[in-house]
Design a protein around this motif. Structure first.
Motif, short mmCIF file in Angstrom:
data_model
loop_
_atom_site.label_atom_id
_atom_site.label_comp_id
_atom_site.label_asym_id
_atom_site.label_seq_id
_atom_site.Cartn_x
_atom_site.Cartn_y
_atom_site.Cartn_z
N GLY A 1 0.81 -1.21 0.00
CA GLY A 1 0.00 0.00 0.00
C GLY A 1 0.84 1.26 0.00
N ALA A 2 1.87 1.28 0.84
CA ALA A 2 2.76 2.44 0.87
C ALA A 2 3.50 2.60 -0.46
CB ALA A 2 3.75 2.33 2.03
N ALA A 3 3.99 1.49 -1.01
CA ALA A 3 4.71 1.56 -2.28
C ALA A 3 3.82 2.10 -3.40
CB ALA A 3 5.24 0.18 -2.66
N GLU A 4 2.55 1.70 -3.40
CA GLU A 4 1.62 2.17 -4.42
C GLU A 4 1.30 3.65 -4.27
OE1 GLU A 4 -1.64 -0.55 -3.89
OE2 GLU A 4 -0.82 -1.96 -5.37
N HIS A 5 1.65 4.24 -3.13
CA HIS A 5 1.42 5.67 -2.88
C HIS A 5 2.74 6.41 -2.73
CE1 HIS A 5 -2.62 4.18 -2.18
NE2 HIS A 5 -3.03 5.43 -2.39
N GLY A 6 3.72 6.02 -3.55
CA GLY A 6 5.00 6.72 -3.56
C GLY A 6 5.79 6.54 -2.27
N HIS A 7 5.65 5.39 -1.64
CA HIS A 7 6.30 5.08 -0.36
C HIS A 7 5.85 6.02 0.75
CE1 HIS A 7 8.60 2.09 -2.41
NE2 HIS A 7 9.07 2.98 -3.25
N ASP A 8 4.60 6.46 0.66
CA ASP A 8 4.01 7.34 1.66
C ASP A 8 2.91 6.58 2.39
OD1 ASP A 8 2.66 9.27 3.14
OD2 ASP A 8 2.78 10.79 1.57
N VAL A 9 3.25 6.03 3.55
CA VAL A 9 2.30 5.21 4.28
C VAL A 9 1.10 6.02 4.75
CG1 VAL A 9 3.41 5.39 6.56
CG2 VAL A 9 2.09 3.36 5.99
N THR A 10 1.29 7.30 5.06
CA THR A 10 0.16 8.11 5.51
C THR A 10 -0.82 8.36 4.36
OG1 THR A 10 1.41 10.15 5.22
CG2 THR A 10 1.38 9.20 7.42
N ALA A 11 -0.31 8.52 3.13
CA ALA A 11 -1.19 8.68 1.97
C ALA A 11 -1.99 7.40 1.74
CB ALA A 11 -0.39 9.05 0.73
N TRP A 12 -1.33 6.25 1.89
CA TRP A 12 -2.04 4.98 1.74
C TRP A 12 -3.13 4.84 2.81
CZ3 TRP A 12 -1.44 0.61 5.20
CH2 TRP A 12 -2.26 -0.46 4.85
N LEU A 13 -2.79 5.13 4.07
CA LEU A 13 -3.78 5.02 5.14
C LEU A 13 -4.97 5.94 4.88
CD1 LEU A 13 -1.40 4.72 8.21
CD2 LEU A 13 -3.00 2.96 7.39
N GLU A 14 -4.68 7.16 4.44
CA GLU A 14 -5.77 8.10 4.14
C GLU A 14 -6.67 7.55 3.03
OE1 GLU A 14 -6.59 12.79 3.13
OE2 GLU A 14 -4.56 12.13 3.61
N SER A 15 -6.06 6.92 2.02
CA SER A 15 -6.85 6.37 0.91
C SER A 15 -7.75 5.22 1.36
CB SER A 15 -5.94 5.91 -0.23
OG SER A 15 -5.34 4.65 0.07
N THR A 16 -7.43 4.63 2.51
CA THR A 16 -8.22 3.51 3.03
C THR A 16 -9.22 3.96 4.09
OG1 THR A 16 -6.65 2.94 4.79
CG2 THR A 16 -6.31 1.91 2.63
N GLY A 17 -9.33 5.27 4.30
CA GLY A 17 -10.29 5.78 5.28
C GLY A 17 -9.73 6.04 6.66
N ALA A 18 -8.42 6.12 6.76
CA ALA A 18 -7.77 6.39 8.05
C ALA A 18 -6.84 7.60 7.93
CB ALA A 18 -7.00 5.16 8.53
N PRO A 19 -7.42 8.81 7.85
CA PRO A 19 -6.58 10.02 7.75
C PRO A 19 -6.00 10.37 9.13
CG PRO A 19 -8.88 10.63 7.82
CD PRO A 19 -8.84 9.12 7.82
N LEU A 20 -4.72 10.11 9.31
CA LEU A 20 -4.09 10.35 10.60
C LEU A 20 -3.78 11.83 10.79
CD1 LEU A 20 -1.55 7.38 10.79
CD2 LEU A 20 -4.01 7.42 11.32
N SER A 21 -4.00 12.30 12.01
CA SER A 21 -3.60 13.67 12.37
C SER A 21 -2.84 13.56 13.68
CB SER A 21 -4.81 14.59 12.49
OG SER A 21 -5.70 14.12 13.48
N TRP A 22 -1.92 14.48 13.86
CA TRP A 22 -1.01 14.45 15.00
C TRP A 22 -1.02 15.79 15.71
CZ3 TRP A 22 0.83 9.58 15.49
CH2 TRP A 22 0.86 8.78 14.34
N GLU A 23 -0.96 15.77 17.02
CA GLU A 23 -0.87 17.03 17.78
C GLU A 23 0.38 17.80 17.41
OE1 GLU A 23 -1.22 16.30 21.97
OE2 GLU A 23 -3.40 16.13 21.85
N SER A 24 1.45 17.07 17.10
CA SER A 24 2.71 17.72 16.78
C SER A 24 2.70 18.33 15.38
CB SER A 24 3.86 16.72 16.88
OG SER A 24 3.69 15.68 15.94
N GLY A 25 1.64 18.03 14.60
CA GLY A 25 1.53 18.58 13.26
C GLY A 25 2.31 17.82 12.19
N ARG A 26 2.92 16.72 12.53
CA ARG A 26 3.68 15.94 11.55
C ARG A 26 2.80 15.31 10.52
NH1 ARG A 26 8.70 12.66 14.11
NH2 ARG A 26 9.81 14.43 14.91
#
Length: 160
Positions: A135-160
């Motif tokens: 999943g990460a590889a299919e999204h340019g090695h961006d695991v957060t982009a893959w997670l968002e595409s699956t319905g899990a948009p992560l947000s962080w207090e630190s803003g990362r």
């Protein structure tokens, strides 16, 4: 009323600053009493079989990693409002600009051999890690982009 604590696998109970429940998981932010990092942010993602964490390292200990992903069984909330995590030994390390790195395969095999992890759980751990790597590889090695595409948009207090 929430206890606002985090109990690790060794039974240590630590205070939590923030818990946020969503339809796809649980976010937690807490200080850490660890020699290499001073703060921890984590998402438990039951539908993905992942705990995704940011370790805020102390000076001199930063590894360059953006995210650390534990593979396992994560669930919650139960009837008392508690969430549960069972680590299945495999981990993935996310360093910007590089493919995810799969680590601790030896630990998974040793745990299975010692009877600490069933064959079924071991197979599921490998499947979760494989799905995450692909999943990460299919999204340019961006695991957060893959997670968002699956319905899990992560947000962080630190803003990362």
């Amino acid at each position: 009323m929430r206890a606002m604590t985090n109990t690790d696998n060794k039974g240590f109970v630590r205070p939590v600053e923030t818990y946020t429940e969503t339809d796809f998981g649980l976010y937690m932010s807490r200080t850490a009493d660890h020699p290499r990092f001073h703060h921890l942010e984590s998402w438990l993602l039951p539908g993905h079989g992942l705990r995704v964490s940011i370790f805020h390292f102390v000076a001199g200990h930063d590894t360059g990693q953006r995210l650390y992903l534990d593979v396992g069984r994560f669930s919650g909330p139960d009837e008392r409002g508690r969430w549960h995590a069972e680590d299945w030994y495999l981990d993935l390390i996310d360093v910007p600009g590089r493919p995810l790195e799969l680590v601790d395969v030896d630990e998974l095999l040793e745990a299975h051999h010692a009877g600490l992890l069933t064959g079924d759980a071991s197979v599921r751990a490998v499947a979760i890690a494989t799905r995450t790597l692909v999943g990460a590889a299919e999204h340019g090695h961006d695991v957060t982009a893959w997670l968002e595409s699956t319905g899990a948009p992560l947000s962080w207090e630190s803003g990362r």
